[in-house]
Design a protein around this motif. Structure first.
Motif, mmCIF file in Angstrom:
data_model
loop_
_atom_site.group_PDB
_atom_site.id
_atom_site.type_symbol
_atom_site.label_atom_id
_atom_site.label_comp_id
_atom_site.label_asym_id
_atom_site.label_seq_id
_atom_site.Cartn_x
_atom_site.Cartn_y
_atom_site.Cartn_z
ATOM 1 N N ARG A 20 0.828 -1.204 0.000
ATOM 2 C CA ARG A 20 0.000 0.000 0.000
ATOM 3 C C ARG A 20 0.866 1.258 0.000
ATOM 4 N NH1 ARG A 20 -4.389 0.634 4.659
ATOM 5 N NH2 ARG A 20 -2.560 1.244 5.898
ATOM 6 N N THR A 21 1.935 1.221 0.790
ATOM 7 C CA THR A 21 2.849 2.366 0.826
ATOM 8 C C THR A 21 3.481 2.607 -0.544
ATOM 9 O OG1 THR A 21 3.337 1.995 3.161
ATOM 10 C CG2 THR A 21 4.930 3.287 1.892
ATOM 11 N N ALA A 22 3.912 1.513 -1.204
ATOM 12 C CA ALA A 22 4.560 1.644 -2.516
ATOM 13 C C ALA A 22 3.599 2.206 -3.545
ATOM 14 C CB ALA A 22 5.100 0.288 -2.955
ATOM 15 N N ASN A 300 -6.164 9.977 0.730
ATOM 16 C CA ASN A 300 -7.077 8.822 0.801
ATOM 17 C C ASN A 300 -6.500 7.731 1.688
ATOM 18 O OD1 ASN A 300 -9.396 7.257 -0.046
ATOM 19 N ND2 ASN A 300 -7.987 6.098 -1.328
ATOM 20 N N ILE A 301 -5.213 7.415 1.470
ATOM 21 C CA ILE A 301 -4.584 6.346 2.249
ATOM 22 C C ILE A 301 -4.462 6.734 3.716
ATOM 23 C CG2 ILE A 301 -2.415 5.111 2.586
ATOM 24 C CD1 ILE A 301 -4.199 4.051 0.329
ATOM 25 N N MET A 302 -4.164 8.007 3.981
ATOM 26 C CA MET A 302 -4.046 8.449 5.372
ATOM 27 C C MET A 302 -5.399 8.411 6.082
ATOM 28 S SD MET A 302 -0.899 8.769 5.728
ATOM 29 C CE MET A 302 -1.003 9.276 7.437
ATOM 30 N N LEU A 303 -6.469 8.719 5.357
ATOM 31 C CA LEU A 303 -7.805 8.628 5.955
ATOM 32 C C LEU A 303 -8.145 7.170 6.277
ATOM 33 C CD1 LEU A 303 -9.810 11.200 3.797
ATOM 34 C CD2 LEU A 303 -9.298 11.370 6.243
ATOM 35 N N VAL A 304 -7.768 6.275 5.356
ATOM 36 C CA VAL A 304 -7.973 4.840 5.606
ATOM 37 C C VAL A 304 -7.158 4.417 6.824
ATOM 38 C CG1 VAL A 304 -7.574 2.521 4.691
ATOM 39 C CG2 VAL A 304 -8.521 4.305 3.210
ATOM 40 N N SER A 305 -5.917 4.940 6.911
ATOM 41 C CA SER A 305 -5.045 4.585 8.027
ATOM 42 C C SER A 305 -5.634 5.067 9.350
ATOM 43 C CB SER A 305 -3.661 5.203 7.810
ATOM 44 O OG SER A 305 -2.788 4.890 8.855
ATOM 45 N N THR A 307 -8.764 5.408 10.051
ATOM 46 C CA THR A 307 -9.875 4.508 10.374
ATOM 47 C C THR A 307 -9.361 3.186 10.929
ATOM 48 O OG1 THR A 307 -11.203 5.512 8.626
ATOM 49 C CG2 THR A 307 -11.921 3.365 9.453
ATOM 50 N N GLU A 308 -8.340 2.627 10.283
ATOM 51 C CA GLU A 308 -7.807 1.329 10.716
ATOM 52 C C GLU A 308 -7.138 1.414 12.083
ATOM 53 O OE1 GLU A 308 -5.132 0.220 7.637
ATOM 54 O OE2 GLU A 308 -6.665 -0.722 6.378
ATOM 55 N N ARG A 309 -6.582 2.560 12.409
ATOM 56 C CA ARG A 309 -5.795 2.691 13.637
ATOM 57 C C ARG A 309 -6.531 3.483 14.708
ATOM 58 N NH1 ARG A 309 -0.620 5.223 10.968
ATOM 59 N NH2 ARG A 309 0.117 5.393 13.129
ATOM 60 N N THR A 310 -7.843 3.517 14.617
ATOM 61 C CA THR A 310 -8.628 4.275 15.594
ATOM 62 C C THR A 310 -8.359 3.783 17.023
ATOM 63 O OG1 THR A 310 -10.355 4.709 13.972
ATOM 64 C CG2 THR A 310 -10.956 4.924 16.289
ATOM 65 N N PRO A 389 -6.276 14.427 7.333
ATOM 66 C CA PRO A 389 -6.318 13.150 8.069
ATOM 67 C C PRO A 389 -5.674 13.253 9.461
ATOM 68 C CG PRO A 389 -5.643 12.792 5.806
ATOM 69 C CD PRO A 389 -5.643 14.268 6.026
ATOM 70 N N ALA A 390 -4.566 14.023 9.571
ATOM 71 C CA ALA A 390 -3.908 14.178 10.872
ATOM 72 C C ALA A 390 -4.820 14.913 11.847
ATOM 73 C CB ALA A 390 -2.581 14.942 10.698
ATOM 74 N N ARG A 391 -5.498 15.926 11.356
ATOM 75 C CA ARG A 391 -6.419 16.694 12.208
ATOM 76 C C ARG A 391 -7.590 15.820 12.639
ATOM 77 N NH1 ARG A 391 -10.869 19.953 11.102
ATOM 78 N NH2 ARG A 391 -11.173 21.708 12.549
#
Length: 405
Positions: A20-22, A300-305, A307-310, A389-391
């Motif tokens: 995903r990172t790549a 998009n990926i950071m928003l997914v992250s 959610t996954e790391r809530t 996403p950070a906020r």
């Protein structure tokens, strides 16, 4: 939490899901590579045009026989016989902004040596021509004023003609024939290559202009007078003064058009340069769209992250992490992601520029400014698209986050 610890955590987090990172980095990489490659090609074109501008001559003022337009009909070189020796002498004596001049008498001709022959152009000139047009001799020497005065049958070859007639031999001292007239080769010019318009600048033969007039072409006039102004800023006023002088010498009435034309070849190349800048800007703008797409991918990926790391965020906040710590953590991940993509983008742009350079035979290069701009762009994309996403992560309620499944 210090910066090194934040970056270390960010790298470990991104390494958890390498694929995903790549893929997320790929968007940034393509965008940066496209921009850098475009800028490198644009700079190469700019350098090519500047070289062509320098190769035109030393502040060249090109006086051509024949008006550009007389009563709607272009006369052009060969249709006017009014440029004479006295005109050139008057220009050198009366126009102080002109420091050197050479006549030019030219046409196409068949050049023969042994069983080799080539259709090329001859230019009947004075020795000053090399200074005016910024040519230099690679081997041998240019003919002298005595050769001009004596109508000598001597010649200097440009590189293309020398290579064709003498592929495996030294042309100096050899005798060639221009049509049926023998000429002794005195020198070979250094090559200039192709011009910005794709013309071979090394396909001609130089001979004394008196020889060209009386032994080859059979005329008593010049096709052109090549002049060199004292400085680039002196070109325009010199043209005005030369125009006034020649109109006076040719006894032209105010209502009559010029029977000569003073060309400004540098203006054409400057137009090419402006076109090249516009084209580069356009391509750079198109390439920048991929950066925007890559930035959206980061968001998009950071928003997914998030959610996954809530639950992970909730645990961190429960053990003392502040909103600032969480915001900094996710923002640092976005910036690191963009910077890694930018680094690979610089590499990709460099490889792309080198590939295009070998295909087009252009000298491309990536300036330090382009690399610095790529780094700034990468950081900017990371901050801009990673901030939301950070906020959002920092704004999570710790209790609700701990309950999240």
């Amino acid at each position: 939490m210090n910066l090194s610890a934040v970056l270390s955590i960010a790298l470990r987090t991104l390494a958890r899901n390498k694929m995903r990172t790549a893929l997320t980095m790929l968007g940034i990489t393509i965008g940066i590579a496209a921009v850098i490659c475009t800028v490198a090609i644009g700079q190469a074109g700019q350098v090519k045009i500047q070289e062509s501008l320098a190769n035109l001559g030393d502040n060249l003022v090109w006086i051509e026989a024949g008006s550009r337009n007389v009563q709607g009909v272009r006369t052009g070189t060969g249709n006017s016989t009014t440029l004479k020796y006295g005109d050139m002498e008057a220009i050198l004596q009366s126009v102080p902004l002109i420091k050197a001049a050479s006549p030019q008498v030219d046409a196409r001709i068949q050049v023969v040596y042994g069983n080799q022959n080539w259709n090329t152009g001859y230019r009947g000139i004075a020795p000053e021509y090399l200074e005016v047009r910024r040519w230099s001799v690679a081997r041998g020497t240019i003919f002298t004023h005595d050769d001009v005065d004596n109508y000598a049958n001597v010649a200097v070859l440009a590189a293309t003609v020398a290579n064709i007639l003498f592929p495996d031999d030294d042309p100096i001292g050899k005798t060639i024939r221009l049509r049926d007239t023998p000429f002794k080769v005195m020198g070979v010019l250094n090559p200039k290559g192709y011009s910005a318009t794709g013309q071979d600048q090394d396909d001609f033969v130089l001979i004394p202009y008196t020889t060209a007039q009386h032994k080859v072409k059979g005329v008593d006039y010049y096709d052109d007078i090549m002049c060199s102004a004292i400085s680039p800023l002196a070109i325009s006023p010199a043209i005005d003064q030369v125009t006034s002088l020649l109109r006076q010498r040719h006894r032209l009435r105010p209502d009559q058009a010029d029977d000569f034309n003073i060309r400004r070849p540098e203006e054409f190349l400057q137009q090419l340069e402006a076109t090249n800048r516009t084209f580069t800007l356009l391509l750079g703008s198109v390439a920048s769209v991929s950066l925007l797409v890559g930035g959206i991918g980061v968001m998009n990926i950071m928003l997914v992250s998030v959610t996954e790391r809530t639950r992970e965020i909730g645990v961190r906040m429960a053990v003392g992490a502040t909103e600032r710590d969480v915001r900094l953590q996710f923002l640092s991940e976005a910036v690191v992601l963009s910077l890694l993509g930018g680094a690979f983008g610089v590499l990709g742009g460099w490889l792309g520029a080198k590939g295009i350079s070998s295909i087009l035979d252009w000298r491309t290069f990536i300036s330090p400014q382009a690399i610095l701009a790529a780094a700034v762009f990468s950081v900017g994309v990371g901050i801009f698209f990673g901030y939301y996403p950070a906020r959002k992560a920092a704004a999570l309620d710790p209790i609700e986050a701990l309950r999240y499944e």
